[in-house]
Design a protein around this motif. Sequence first.
Motif, PDB file in Angstrom:
ATOM      1  N   PRO A  58       0.789  -1.238   0.000  1.00 53.30           N
ATOM      2  CA  PRO A  58       0.000   0.000   0.000  1.00 53.30           C
ATOM      3  C   PRO A  58       0.818   1.284   0.000  1.00 53.30           C
ATOM      4  CG  PRO A  58      -0.975  -1.590   1.489  1.00 53.30           C
ATOM      5  CD  PRO A  58       0.351  -2.162   1.066  1.00 53.30           C
ATOM      6  N   ARG A  59       2.002   1.266   0.613  1.00 53.38           N
ATOM      7  CA  ARG A  59       2.784   2.489   0.720  1.00 53.38           C
ATOM      8  C   ARG A  59       3.762   2.675  -0.438  1.00 53.38           C
ATOM      9  NH1 ARG A  59       6.122   3.109   4.530  1.00 53.38           N
ATOM     10  NH2 ARG A  59       5.692   5.317   4.956  1.00 53.38           N
ATOM     11  N   SER A  60       3.713   1.794  -1.402  1.00 48.97           N
ATOM     12  CA  SER A  60       4.634   1.858  -2.528  1.00 48.97           C
ATOM     13  C   SER A  60       4.322   3.024  -3.463  1.00 48.97           C
ATOM     14  CB  SER A  60       4.573   0.547  -3.314  1.00 48.97           C
ATOM     15  OG  SER A  60       5.211   0.681  -4.575  1.00 48.97           O
ATOM     16  N   ALA A  61       5.362   3.605  -4.035  1.00 51.24           N
ATOM     17  CA  ALA A  61       5.211   4.610  -5.084  1.00 51.24           C
ATOM     18  C   ALA A  61       5.677   4.049  -6.427  1.00 51.24           C
ATOM     19  CB  ALA A  61       6.016   5.856  -4.738  1.00 51.24           C
ATOM     20  N   LEU A  62       5.807   2.731  -6.527  1.00 49.52           N
ATOM     21  CA  LEU A  62       6.304   2.107  -7.748  1.00 49.52           C
ATOM     22  C   LEU A  62       5.301   2.159  -8.898  1.00 49.52           C
ATOM     23  CD1 LEU A  62       8.025  -1.025  -6.166  1.00 49.52           C
ATOM     24  CD2 LEU A  62       9.151   0.988  -7.145  1.00 49.52           C
ATOM     25  N   LEU A  63       4.010   2.340  -8.570  1.00 48.64           N
ATOM     26  CA  LEU A  63       2.977   2.415  -9.602  1.00 48.64           C
ATOM     27  C   LEU A  63       2.488   3.844  -9.833  1.00 48.64           C
ATOM     28  CD1 LEU A  63       0.820  -0.724  -8.713  1.00 48.64           C
ATOM     29  CD2 LEU A  63       2.738  -0.543 -10.313  1.00 48.64           C
ATOM     30  N   GLY A  64       3.013   4.790  -9.084  1.00 48.21           N
ATOM     31  CA  GLY A  64       2.596   6.179  -9.213  1.00 48.21           C
ATOM     32  C   GLY A  64       2.785   6.901  -7.888  1.00 48.21           C
ATOM     33  N   HIS A  65       2.685   8.219  -7.926  1.00 52.48           N
ATOM     34  CA  HIS A  65       2.909   8.988  -6.700  1.00 52.48           C
ATOM     35  C   HIS A  65       1.914   8.589  -5.619  1.00 52.48           C
ATOM     36  CE1 HIS A  65       4.369  12.244  -4.210  1.00 52.48           C
ATOM     37  NE2 HIS A  65       3.108  12.500  -3.906  1.00 52.48           N
ATOM     38  N   ASN A  66       2.397   8.588  -4.377  1.00 53.56           N
ATOM     39  CA  ASN A  66       1.597   8.098  -3.261  1.00 53.56           C
ATOM     40  C   ASN A  66       1.988   8.892  -2.022  1.00 53.56           C
ATOM     41  OD1 ASN A  66       0.084   6.579  -1.485  1.00 53.56           O
ATOM     42  ND2 ASN A  66       1.280   4.707  -1.698  1.00 53.56           N
ATOM     43  N   TRP A  67       1.039   9.628  -1.457  1.00 47.27           N
ATOM     44  CA  TRP A  67       1.331  10.403  -0.248  1.00 47.27           C
ATOM     45  C   TRP A  67       1.379   9.468   0.958  1.00 47.27           C
ATOM     46  CZ3 TRP A  67       3.112  15.158  -0.413  1.00 47.27           C
ATOM     47  CH2 TRP A  67       2.808  15.978  -1.498  1.00 47.27           C
ATOM     48  N   THR A  68       2.554   9.271   1.518  1.00 46.54           N
ATOM     49  CA  THR A  68       2.716   8.453   2.722  1.00 46.54           C
ATOM     50  C   THR A  68       3.103   9.291   3.934  1.00 46.54           C
ATOM     51  OG1 THR A  68       5.028   7.981   2.168  1.00 46.54           O
ATOM     52  CG2 THR A  68       3.369   6.416   1.386  1.00 46.54           C
ATOM     53  N   THR A  69       3.528  10.515   3.687  1.00 47.71           N
ATOM     54  CA  THR A  69       3.765  11.502   4.751  1.00 47.71           C
ATOM     55  C   THR A  69       3.318  12.855   4.219  1.00 47.71           C
ATOM     56  OG1 THR A  69       6.023  12.008   4.017  1.00 47.71           O
ATOM     57  CG2 THR A  69       5.776  10.259   5.677  1.00 47.71           C
ATOM     58  N   LEU A  70       3.129  13.792   5.117  1.00 48.47           N
ATOM     59  CA  LEU A  70       2.800  15.149   4.705  1.00 48.47           C
ATOM     60  C   LEU A  70       4.046  15.819   4.132  1.00 48.47           C
ATOM     61  CD1 LEU A  70       0.617  16.325   7.742  1.00 48.47           C
ATOM     62  CD2 LEU A  70      -0.150  15.339   5.567  1.00 48.47           C
ATOM     63  N   PRO A  71       3.876  16.828   3.293  1.00 48.09           N
ATOM     64  CA  PRO A  71       5.044  17.536   2.755  1.00 48.09           C
ATOM     65  C   PRO A  71       5.790  18.279   3.845  1.00 48.09           C
ATOM     66  CG  PRO A  71       3.022  18.684   2.193  1.00 48.09           C
ATOM     67  CD  PRO A  71       2.605  17.373   2.790  1.00 48.09           C
ATOM     68  N   GLU A  72       7.033  18.634   3.567  1.00 44.15           N
ATOM     69  CA  GLU A  72       7.868  19.310   4.565  1.00 44.15           C
ATOM     70  C   GLU A  72       7.228  20.596   5.062  1.00 44.15           C
ATOM     71  OE1 GLU A  72      11.861  19.893   3.353  1.00 44.15           O
ATOM     72  OE2 GLU A  72      12.233  17.774   2.915  1.00 44.15           O
ATOM     73  N   HIS A 140     -13.863  -5.806  -2.635  1.00 39.46           N
ATOM     74  CA  HIS A 140     -12.635  -6.520  -2.289  1.00 39.46           C
ATOM     75  C   HIS A 140     -11.816  -6.876  -3.523  1.00 39.46           C
ATOM     76  CE1 HIS A 140     -13.611  -6.670   1.907  1.00 39.46           C
ATOM     77  NE2 HIS A 140     -14.776  -7.239   1.677  1.00 39.46           N
ATOM     78  N   ASN A 141     -12.442  -6.847  -4.681  1.00 37.59           N
ATOM     79  CA  ASN A 141     -11.715  -7.153  -5.918  1.00 37.59           C
ATOM     80  C   ASN A 141     -11.287  -5.878  -6.644  1.00 37.59           C
ATOM     81  OD1 ASN A 141     -14.233  -6.278  -6.782  1.00 37.59           O
ATOM     82  ND2 ASN A 141     -14.369  -7.757  -8.470  1.00 37.59           N
ATOM     83  N   GLY A 177      -5.926  -0.459   0.534  1.00 36.45           N
ATOM     84  CA  GLY A 177      -4.667   0.052   0.006  1.00 36.45           C
ATOM     85  C   GLY A 177      -4.136  -0.706  -1.196  1.00 36.45           C
ATOM     86  N   LEU A 178      -4.904  -1.660  -1.721  1.00 33.72           N
ATOM     87  CA  LEU A 178      -4.432  -2.515  -2.816  1.00 33.72           C
ATOM     88  C   LEU A 178      -4.843  -1.929  -4.161  1.00 33.72           C
ATOM     89  CD1 LEU A 178      -5.326  -5.993  -1.276  1.00 33.72           C
ATOM     90  CD2 LEU A 178      -3.239  -4.637  -0.991  1.00 33.72           C
ATOM     91  N   ARG A 179      -3.947  -2.041  -5.143  1.00 38.39           N
ATOM     92  CA  ARG A 179      -4.226  -1.423  -6.441  1.00 38.39           C
ATOM     93  C   ARG A 179      -3.470  -2.160  -7.542  1.00 38.39           C
ATOM     94  NH1 ARG A 179      -0.245   1.061  -3.684  1.00 38.39           N
ATOM     95  NH2 ARG A 179       1.353   2.287  -4.772  1.00 38.39           N
ATOM     96  N   ASN A 180      -3.601  -1.662  -8.756  1.00 41.66           N
ATOM     97  CA  ASN A 180      -2.874  -2.217  -9.894  1.00 41.66           C
ATOM     98  C   ASN A 180      -2.407  -1.070 -10.785  1.00 41.66           C
ATOM     99  OD1 ASN A 180      -4.937  -1.501 -11.789  1.00 41.66           O
ATOM    100  ND2 ASN A 180      -6.080  -3.340 -11.265  1.00 41.66           N
ATOM    101  N   PRO A 181      -1.673  -1.339 -11.856  1.00 46.63           N
ATOM    102  CA  PRO A 181      -1.122  -0.250 -12.680  1.00 46.63           C
ATOM    103  C   PRO A 181      -2.170   0.632 -13.356  1.00 46.63           C
ATOM    104  CG  PRO A 181       0.104  -2.273 -13.072  1.00 46.63           C
ATOM    105  CD  PRO A 181      -1.097  -2.651 -12.253  1.00 46.63           C
ATOM    106  N   PHE A 182      -3.438   0.202 -13.406  1.00 45.58           N
ATOM    107  CA  PHE A 182      -4.462   1.017 -14.041  1.00 45.58           C
ATOM    108  C   PHE A 182      -4.902   2.194 -13.172  1.00 45.58           C
ATOM    109  CE2 PHE A 182      -5.527  -3.296 -15.912  1.00 45.58           C
ATOM    110  CZ  PHE A 182      -4.939  -3.032 -17.143  1.00 45.58           C
ATOM    111  N   LEU A 183      -4.619   2.143 -11.872  1.00 44.05           N
ATOM    112  CA  LEU A 183      -5.171   3.161 -10.975  1.00 44.05           C
ATOM    113  C   LEU A 183      -4.619   4.547 -11.257  1.00 44.05           C
ATOM    114  CD1 LEU A 183      -6.885   4.038  -8.589  1.00 44.05           C
ATOM    115  CD2 LEU A 183      -5.003   3.373  -7.066  1.00 44.05           C
ATOM    116  N   GLU A 184      -3.326   4.694 -11.375  1.00 44.21           N
ATOM    117  CA  GLU A 184      -2.751   6.030 -11.516  1.00 44.21           C
ATOM    118  C   GLU A 184      -3.258   6.764 -12.760  1.00 44.21           C
ATOM    119  OE1 GLU A 184      -0.351   9.399 -10.500  1.00 44.21           O
ATOM    120  OE2 GLU A 184      -1.312   7.768  -9.398  1.00 44.21           O
ATOM    121  N   PRO A 185      -3.362   6.121 -13.925  1.00 50.75           N
ATOM    122  CA  PRO A 185      -3.944   6.854 -15.061  1.00 50.75           C
ATOM    123  C   PRO A 185      -5.379   7.322 -14.802  1.00 50.75           C
ATOM    124  CG  PRO A 185      -2.809   4.885 -15.826  1.00 50.75           C
ATOM    125  CD  PRO A 185      -2.848   4.809 -14.332  1.00 50.75           C
TER     126      PRO A 185
END
Length: 270
Positions: A58-72, A140-141, A177-185
């Motif tokens: 869920p916390r991966s940014a490998l498929l697209g940008h993902n906010w896991t913390t707030l910006p500085e 769930h799918n 938090g589960l997704r696939n490569p289609f989500l980011e587009p």
Amino acid sequence: MNAPGTPRRWTPTPLIGGAAAVHAGALASLLAAPATWPWAAGGVIASHLALTAAGLWPRSALLGHNWTTLPEAAGARIAITIDDGPDPDVTPRVLDLLDAHRARATFFCIGERARAYPRIVEAIVARGHAVENHSQRHRHNFSLMGPGAMRREIDAAQTTLGDIAGVAPLFFRAPAGLRNPFLEPVLCALGLHLASWTRRGFDTRTGDASLVARRLLHGFAARDILLVHDGHAAKDREGAPVVLAALDTVLRAAADRGLATVTLREAIVG
């Protein structure tokens, strides 16, 4: 990066681009030398496994940008995010708790539940919190859906939540938090940004509020995005939703450390 709410052009991540290159190379190899099919098939399978693993993290940014913390720029602030509601029993009590601590939170609501309990969603907004998109049905799918089905699910929630809350969501959180490569587009086209979390308490599975609080406070620091649930909340031995006591502990700890709470849209959009 475009501001949330603004449609943007999708750019493949290195992992997605690499997987596409593997597929193209496998096809070219088969056309030039059919006997190489075991190597071609192995490369394609390996790329699919890598994409699947990225979607299961869920916390991966490998498929697209993902906010896991707030910006500085958020400074000494944290974000409390609350999923799976609204719930007619739990959400009003969470709102009272937040009021008692003068805290603000981000509620990732399910469209169908918001439609069933619109007055609670209205109360969330009226009391200074933000409502964001957690899909229409929380299927769930979800991570197995194609781009068309995924877009319909997310867009339906955008309409439902926007109509009830009076303002369209800017952020999306995938079911579990589960997704696939289609989500980011899809998110790019809808002007949404993916948000996950820094840490979670697993308060839908654990009936011990102190344990949930310890998970949330382990490594607790400014700019954290914490995840708890008002929907599907686990209960303690007395039948009380564990999110109430756990969140109370977290908010007291935040106050002791001089950390204020902020919604995602306040911290990220400004």
